[in-house]
Design a protein around this motif. Structure first.
Motif, short mmCIF file in Angstrom:
data_model
loop_
_atom_site.label_atom_id
_atom_site.label_comp_id
_atom_site.label_asym_id
_atom_site.label_seq_id
_atom_site.Cartn_x
_atom_site.Cartn_y
_atom_site.Cartn_z
N CYS A 144 -0.99 -8.08 -9.85
CA CYS A 144 -1.22 -6.55 -9.75
C CYS A 144 -0.60 -5.77 -10.96
CB CYS A 144 -0.26 -6.21 -8.60
SG CYS A 144 -1.19 -6.56 -6.95
N THR A 145 -0.98 -4.59 -11.20
CA THR A 145 -0.63 -3.87 -12.24
C THR A 145 -0.02 -2.56 -11.84
OG1 THR A 145 -1.96 -4.97 -13.83
CG2 THR A 145 -1.12 -2.90 -14.50
N LEU A 146 1.04 -1.91 -12.26
CA LEU A 146 1.47 -0.73 -12.13
C LEU A 146 1.18 -0.01 -13.65
CD1 LEU A 146 2.90 -2.01 -9.57
CD2 LEU A 146 4.76 -0.27 -10.09
N TYR A 147 0.24 0.80 -13.60
CA TYR A 147 0.09 1.64 -14.94
C TYR A 147 1.15 2.60 -15.09
CZ TYR A 147 -4.64 -0.63 -15.03
OH TYR A 147 -5.61 -1.49 -15.44
N ASP A 148 1.01 3.21 -16.60
CA ASP A 148 2.24 3.96 -16.73
C ASP A 148 2.54 5.27 -15.92
OD1 ASP A 148 4.09 5.19 -19.21
OD2 ASP A 148 2.48 6.84 -18.95
N MET A 149 1.54 5.65 -15.43
CA MET A 149 1.65 6.98 -14.60
C MET A 149 2.09 6.48 -13.11
SD MET A 149 1.83 9.78 -15.93
CE MET A 149 1.73 10.83 -14.42
N ALA A 150 2.30 5.13 -12.79
CA ALA A 150 2.81 4.92 -11.48
C ALA A 150 4.30 4.86 -11.67
CB ALA A 150 2.17 3.54 -11.09
N ARG A 151 4.86 5.73 -12.19
CA ARG A 151 6.48 5.86 -12.72
C ARG A 151 7.11 5.99 -11.27
NH1 ARG A 151 7.00 9.16 -17.57
NH2 ARG A 151 5.20 7.93 -17.89
N ALA A 152 8.47 5.56 -11.59
CA ALA A 152 9.40 5.74 -10.27
C ALA A 152 8.81 5.01 -9.27
CB ALA A 152 9.46 7.18 -10.07
N GLY A 153 8.02 3.94 -9.35
CA GLY A 153 7.18 3.30 -8.34
C GLY A 153 7.76 2.74 -7.16
N ILE A 154 8.84 2.13 -6.98
CA ILE A 154 9.43 1.41 -6.06
C ILE A 154 10.92 1.71 -5.75
CG2 ILE A 154 9.83 -1.21 -5.02
CD1 ILE A 154 7.69 -2.06 -7.07
N TRP A 155 11.12 2.96 -4.91
CA TRP A 155 12.49 3.36 -4.51
C TRP A 155 12.55 2.90 -2.92
CZ3 TRP A 155 14.29 8.11 -7.59
CH2 TRP A 155 14.21 7.96 -9.24
N TYR A 156 13.86 2.85 -2.73
CA TYR A 156 14.61 2.70 -1.34
C TYR A 156 13.52 1.71 -0.56
CZ TYR A 156 16.07 7.18 -3.03
OH TYR A 156 16.61 8.19 -3.86
N THR A 157 13.02 0.62 -1.08
CA THR A 157 12.38 -0.27 -0.52
C THR A 157 12.98 -1.56 -0.35
OG1 THR A 157 10.07 0.63 -1.00
CG2 THR A 157 10.20 -2.17 -1.06
N SER A 158 12.81 -2.68 0.89
CA SER A 158 13.38 -3.67 0.93
C SER A 158 12.32 -4.90 0.80
CB SER A 158 14.26 -3.61 2.24
OG SER A 158 13.54 -3.46 3.25
N ASP A 159 12.78 -6.07 0.33
CA ASP A 159 12.02 -7.17 0.43
C ASP A 159 10.59 -7.15 -0.17
OD1 ASP A 159 14.24 -8.61 2.00
OD2 ASP A 159 13.38 -7.46 3.48
N ILE A 160 10.63 -7.18 -1.35
CA ILE A 160 9.36 -7.15 -2.24
C ILE A 160 9.51 -8.40 -3.56
CG2 ILE A 160 10.45 -5.16 -3.73
CD1 ILE A 160 7.58 -4.37 -4.11
N SER A 161 8.17 -8.85 -3.28
CA SER A 161 8.04 -9.98 -4.25
C SER A 161 6.95 -9.72 -5.16
CB SER A 161 7.90 -11.42 -3.63
OG SER A 161 6.65 -11.56 -2.85
N MET A 162 6.94 -10.20 -6.77
CA MET A 162 5.95 -9.71 -7.69
C MET A 162 5.70 -10.89 -8.32
SD MET A 162 6.73 -5.77 -8.35
CE MET A 162 5.18 -5.43 -8.93
N THR A 163 4.60 -11.48 -8.43
CA THR A 163 4.28 -12.69 -9.17
C THR A 163 3.15 -12.26 -10.07
OG1 THR A 163 4.94 -14.15 -7.32
CG2 THR A 163 3.59 -15.02 -9.07
N ASP A 164 3.11 -12.89 -11.35
CA ASP A 164 2.02 -12.53 -12.15
C ASP A 164 1.67 -11.08 -12.40
OD1 ASP A 164 2.28 -15.35 -12.74
OD2 ASP A 164 0.77 -15.78 -11.06
N CYS A 165 2.63 -10.34 -12.56
CA CYS A 165 2.33 -8.67 -12.51
C CYS A 165 2.62 -8.10 -13.84
CB CYS A 165 3.16 -8.00 -11.45
SG CYS A 165 2.40 -8.70 -9.50
#
Length: 282
Positions: A66-87
């Protein structure tokens, strides 16, 4: 899980607000803030985030390719249990007050103010560029790590780093319980005001590094272009190289092939007996 959502285009604010048990594939989250806010049990594959705050207050997220582009800023806050592979995370300020993070083969080319106040983090094959990386994080395990960015790991606690290359001025300030192994670090003023920091088999370049530290340990390390080191620190250092200069260590033991200059110029600390200095020529 329900039938997978494939090749969808999500727009508008809170497009999948409070979504549950979804498998999302080859989909794009375009304009619209907070598309997955308060979501849980979401799997995303080959999907793309193009706007702000995509994953706040979420639980149990799995992202691959997956991709978070530049404007997906402040993207992952106050979240729990997240895994990211090949991103790829192009957006700055990702991860704030998030718990349970796994990053495997993740690129962060704009990692300004990323990983702040997060806990329980495992990272492998992560490449990051940006200042103030991992400030005030706790319980961090990192391997095969590359960082270009100053002021990293400020205030971090319980950190283990292996096989890293860090170009990072003022790294590990105000930190506690840190172990760095088999790594290269280049930067000024490493480790000031920290406690229980250990470097094992590392190559380190630092102007005025390792000062105002309590229990700093260097085991089988090489110090290049390093001067005015260890001021007002308690230290146990075995250095397999020349040290350009040391200044006003408080107590401990320093062993090196050569120390070109030893400076004790604090009139209030005239007793040097608490510091043992050994030269072992090879």
């Amino acid at each position: 899980m329900t039938e997978p959502l494939k090749q969808q285009l999500f727009t508008g604010e809170r497009a999948l607000f409070k979504a549950r048990d979804l498998d999302i594939i080859h989909s794009t989250f375009a304009d619209g803030e907070s598309p997955l806010k308060e979501s849980a049990n979401i799997t995303l594959t080959h999907s793309y985030f193009k706007w702000k705050y995509p994953m706040w207050y979420s639980r149990n997220l799995k992202l691959r390719d997956c991709t978070l582009y530049d404007m997906a800023r402040a993207g992952i806050w106050y979240t729990s249990d997240i895994s990211m592979t090949d991103c790829i995370i192009e957006a700055p300020k990702t991860f704030r007050r998030t718990t349970g993070i796994i990053l495997d083969n993740v690129s962060l080319p704009n990692a300004e103010e990323t990983l702040w106040h997060c806990r329980d983090i495992k990272m492998k094959k992560v490449h990051a560029k940006g200042n103030y990386f991992a400030m005030n994080c706790e319980n961090v395990e990192i391997s095969d790590f590359e960082l270009i960015g100053n002021y990293s790991f400020d205030g971090a606690r319980n950190v283990v780093i292996e096989n890293a290359r860090m170009l990072s001025k003022d790294s590990f300030w105000n930190a506690e319980n840190v172990v760095v192994r088999n790594s290269f670090i280049s930067g000024e003023y490493i480790g000031w005001n920290s406690k229980n920091v250990k470097f094992v088999n590392c190559i380190i370049e630092s102007l005025q590094g390792f000062c105002y530290m309590e229990n700093v340990v260097l085991e089988d390390c090489t110090l290049i272009n390093t001067n005015l080191a260890f001021e007002y620190s308690t230290v146990d250092a075995t250095v397999n190289s020349v040290i350009d200069s040391i200044k006003n260590p408080i107590a401990g033991k320093i062993t090196a092939e050569e120390i070109r200059e030893i400076i004790f110029d604090d009139p209030e600390r005239s007793d040097r007996s608490d510091t043992e200095i050994n030269i072992i020529r090879r």
